[in-house]
Design an enzyme around this catalytic site. Structure first.
Site, PDB file in Angstrom:
ATOM      1  N   SER A 153     -23.376  19.867  42.945  1.00 27.52           N
ATOM      2  CA  SER A 153     -23.693  20.551  41.680  1.00 27.52           C
ATOM      3  C   SER A 153     -24.877  21.506  41.767  1.00 27.52           C
ATOM      4  CB  SER A 153     -23.960  19.502  40.591  1.00 27.52           C
ATOM      5  OG  SER A 153     -24.844  18.508  41.069  1.00 27.52           O
ATOM      6  N   TYR A 173     -37.436   7.340  52.420  1.00 26.94           N
ATOM      7  CA  TYR A 173     -36.599   8.538  52.650  1.00 26.94           C
ATOM      8  C   TYR A 173     -36.405   8.752  54.156  1.00 26.94           C
ATOM      9  CZ  TYR A 173     -35.110  13.465  52.281  1.00 26.94           C
ATOM     10  OH  TYR A 173     -34.420  14.652  52.369  1.00 26.94           O
ATOM     11  N   ALA A 209     -34.034   6.188  55.593  1.00 29.51           N
ATOM     12  CA  ALA A 209     -32.634   6.460  55.247  1.00 29.51           C
ATOM     13  C   ALA A 209     -32.081   7.599  56.114  1.00 29.51           C
ATOM     14  CB  ALA A 209     -32.519   6.821  53.764  1.00 29.51           C
ATOM     15  N   LYS A 210     -32.873   8.647  56.284  1.00 33.55           N
ATOM     16  CA  LYS A 210     -32.385   9.800  57.055  1.00 33.55           C
ATOM     17  C   LYS A 210     -32.274   9.470  58.545  1.00 33.55           C
ATOM     18  CE  LYS A 210     -31.751  12.849  53.759  1.00 33.55           C
ATOM     19  NZ  LYS A 210     -30.366  13.159  53.342  1.00 33.55           N
TER      20      LYS A 210
HETATM   21  P1  NDP Z   1     -31.068  18.532  44.905  1.00 32.48           P
HETATM   22  O1  NDP Z   1     -31.987  17.568  44.273  1.00 32.48           O
HETATM   23  O2  NDP Z   1     -31.205  19.980  44.603  1.00 32.48           O
HETATM   24  O3  NDP Z   1     -29.531  18.112  44.626  1.00 32.48           O
HETATM   25  C1  NDP Z   1     -29.121  16.802  44.873  1.00 32.48           C
HETATM   26  C2  NDP Z   1     -27.624  16.696  44.686  1.00 32.48           C
HETATM   27  O4  NDP Z   1     -27.214  15.367  45.009  1.00 32.48           O
HETATM   28  C3  NDP Z   1     -27.168  16.963  43.279  1.00 32.48           C
HETATM   29  O5  NDP Z   1     -25.903  17.585  43.317  1.00 32.48           O
HETATM   30  C4  NDP Z   1     -27.053  15.562  42.676  1.00 32.48           C
HETATM   31  O6  NDP Z   1     -26.128  15.478  41.581  1.00 32.48           O
HETATM   32  C5  NDP Z   1     -26.521  14.814  43.893  1.00 32.48           C
HETATM   33  N1  NDP Z   1     -26.743  13.379  43.836  1.00 32.48           N
HETATM   34  C6  NDP Z   1     -27.922  12.703  43.864  1.00 32.48           C
HETATM   35  N2  NDP Z   1     -27.716  11.394  43.790  1.00 32.48           N
HETATM   36  C7  NDP Z   1     -26.373  11.218  43.704  1.00 32.48           C
HETATM   37  C8  NDP Z   1     -25.529  10.084  43.580  1.00 32.48           C
HETATM   38  N3  NDP Z   1     -26.022   8.835  43.532  1.00 32.48           N
HETATM   39  N4  NDP Z   1     -24.192  10.286  43.515  1.00 32.48           N
HETATM   40  C9  NDP Z   1     -23.664  11.522  43.556  1.00 32.48           C
HETATM   41  N5  NDP Z   1     -24.406  12.640  43.672  1.00 32.48           N
HETATM   42  C10 NDP Z   1     -25.753  12.480  43.738  1.00 32.48           C
HETATM   43  O7  NDP Z   1     -31.241  18.254  46.473  1.00 32.48           O
HETATM   44  P2  NDP Z   1     -31.153  19.235  47.740  1.00 32.48           P
HETATM   45  O8  NDP Z   1     -30.057  20.195  47.583  1.00 32.48           O
HETATM   46  O9  NDP Z   1     -32.509  19.701  48.036  1.00 32.48           O
HETATM   47  O10 NDP Z   1     -30.787  18.153  48.862  1.00 32.48           O
HETATM   48  C11 NDP Z   1     -29.462  17.965  49.319  1.00 32.48           C
HETATM   49  C12 NDP Z   1     -29.517  17.095  50.570  1.00 32.48           C
HETATM   50  O11 NDP Z   1     -30.343  17.721  51.536  1.00 32.48           O
HETATM   51  C13 NDP Z   1     -30.118  15.711  50.312  1.00 32.48           C
HETATM   52  O12 NDP Z   1     -29.448  14.752  51.078  1.00 32.48           O
HETATM   53  C14 NDP Z   1     -31.550  15.876  50.799  1.00 32.48           C
HETATM   54  O13 NDP Z   1     -32.111  14.660  51.205  1.00 32.48           O
HETATM   55  C15 NDP Z   1     -31.338  16.825  51.985  1.00 32.48           C
HETATM   56  N6  NDP Z   1     -32.520  17.566  52.351  1.00 32.48           N
HETATM   57  C16 NDP Z   1     -33.168  18.422  51.464  1.00 32.48           C
HETATM   58  C17 NDP Z   1     -34.296  19.109  51.867  1.00 32.48           C
HETATM   59  C18 NDP Z   1     -35.035  20.038  50.970  1.00 32.48           C
HETATM   60  O14 NDP Z   1     -36.144  20.483  51.381  1.00 32.48           O
HETATM   61  N7  NDP Z   1     -34.543  20.378  49.791  1.00 32.48           N
HETATM   62  C19 NDP Z   1     -34.841  18.940  53.233  1.00 32.48           C
HETATM   63  C20 NDP Z   1     -34.101  18.041  54.059  1.00 32.48           C
HETATM   64  C21 NDP Z   1     -32.979  17.389  53.621  1.00 32.48           C
HETATM   65  P3  NDP Z   1     -26.622  15.817  40.049  1.00 32.48           P
HETATM   66  O15 NDP Z   1     -26.887  17.302  40.029  1.00 32.48           O
HETATM   67  O16 NDP Z   1     -25.476  15.445  39.194  1.00 32.48           O
HETATM   68  O17 NDP Z   1     -27.866  15.016  39.823  1.00 32.48           O
END
Ligand code: NDP
Length: 238
Positions: free
Chosen positions: A10, A146, A149-150
């Site tokens: 999303s 975190y 988990a990663k």
């Molecule tokens: P955002 O917070 O922007 O988006 C998180 C997304 O995950 C949303 O679509 C959210 O849905 C969804 N989500 C969270 N929990 C659940 C759940 N229990 N079930 C289903 N959907 C879920 O995060 P990012 O885009 O920044 O991160 C995406 C991935 O990248 C993650 O795994 C994060 O750990 C990893 N990451 C991010 C970094 C960063 O600097 N941003 C760096 C390294 C890794 P909804 O919108 O409905 O809440």
């Protein structure tokens, strides 16, 4: 053309993956947790399908994967991206903090991957890409749950690559560095500057840059790559 399932589509990196796969002409279903308005707007914009499913709920995941399969006909690519973050001292972490973090990243990836892998094994092919984090490699202070988990996702990636290789399924991971998404929106200017200073390329990455790496690992060009972890971090974790 591939049929693609993305978790956490999303917003942020997941939304960039939805856009990137759709731009390649692939058919995409994505899962989200709560942001129905954002999810539906993106789905309408790019011609994808959004399904609400919390990845920590095994029954919801099973139902969503079946719905995705019915919609797409098959699943060729799975991107395990859904994630949360939390910055807290290790000694202040509650049992719930710990469970929520590992539940979202590890249980979530397990439930979704198990449901999808059954289909991929039956069709004898597929691509799985897990979205880890450079903190899973280096560890981050005040993000022990975190980082744990990663790091676990790294293990899942390598072990599953060995188990699913004979079924012609590749399993790889990307490990983003500091990426400009809502996850980092609460960082103050000083912290952002310090993180950019610690990044050899001197800036934060974009969700589209992570999506490009995910698309590569899901492509035919990556057919002989499995069990690998690709850093998309501007050199932070070198
Ligand atoms: P955002 O917070 O922007 O988006 C998180 C997304 O995950 C949303 O679509 C959210 O849905 C969804 N989500 C969270 N929990 C659940 C759940 N229990 N079930 C289903 N959907 C879920 O995060 P990012 O885009 O920044 O991160 C995406 C991935 O990248 C993650 O795994 C994060 O750990 C990893 N990451 C991010 C970094 C960063 O600097 N941003 C760096 C390294 C890794 P909804 O919108 O409905 O809440």
């Amino acid at each position: 053309m591939a049929n693609v399932l993305i978790t956490g589509g999303s917003r942020g990196i997941g939304a960039a993956c939805v856009r990137a796969f759709c731009a390649r002409g692939d058919r995409v279903v994505f899962l989200y947790r709560t942001r129905t308005e954002d999810a539906q707007a993106l789905a309408t914009e790019v011609g994808a399908k959004a399904l609400q499913a919390d990845v920590t709920d095994p029954l919801a995941v099973e139902a969503a994967v079946e719905a995705a399969c019915r919609h797409l006909g098959s699943i060729d690519v799975l991107v395990n991206n859904a994630g949360i973050s939390q910055i807290k001292l290790f000694t202040d972490l509650s049992n719930e903090d710990w469970s929520r973090m590992l539940g979202t990243h590890l249980d979530g990836a397990f439930y979704v991957t198990r449901a999808v892998a059954r289909h991929m094994i039956a069709q004898q092919g597929g691509r799985i890409v897990n979205v880890g984090s450079m903190w899973g490699k280096t560890g981050a202070s005040c993000e022990v749950h975190y980082s744990t988990a990663k790091a676990g996702l790294r293990g899942l990636t390598m072990a599953l690559a060995k188990e699913l290789g004979p079924s012609h399924i590749t399993v790889n991971a990307v490990e983003p560095g500091v990426i400009e998404t809502e996850m980092n929106a609460s960082l103050d200017a000083e912290t952002r500057a310090a993180l950019c200073d610690a990044t050899p390329l001197c800036r934060m990455g974009t969700p589209a840059e992570v999506a490009a790496a995910v698309c590569f690992l899901a492509s035919e060009d990556a057919a002989f790559i499995t069990g690998q972890v690709l850093g998309v971090d501007g050199g932070f974790a070198i």
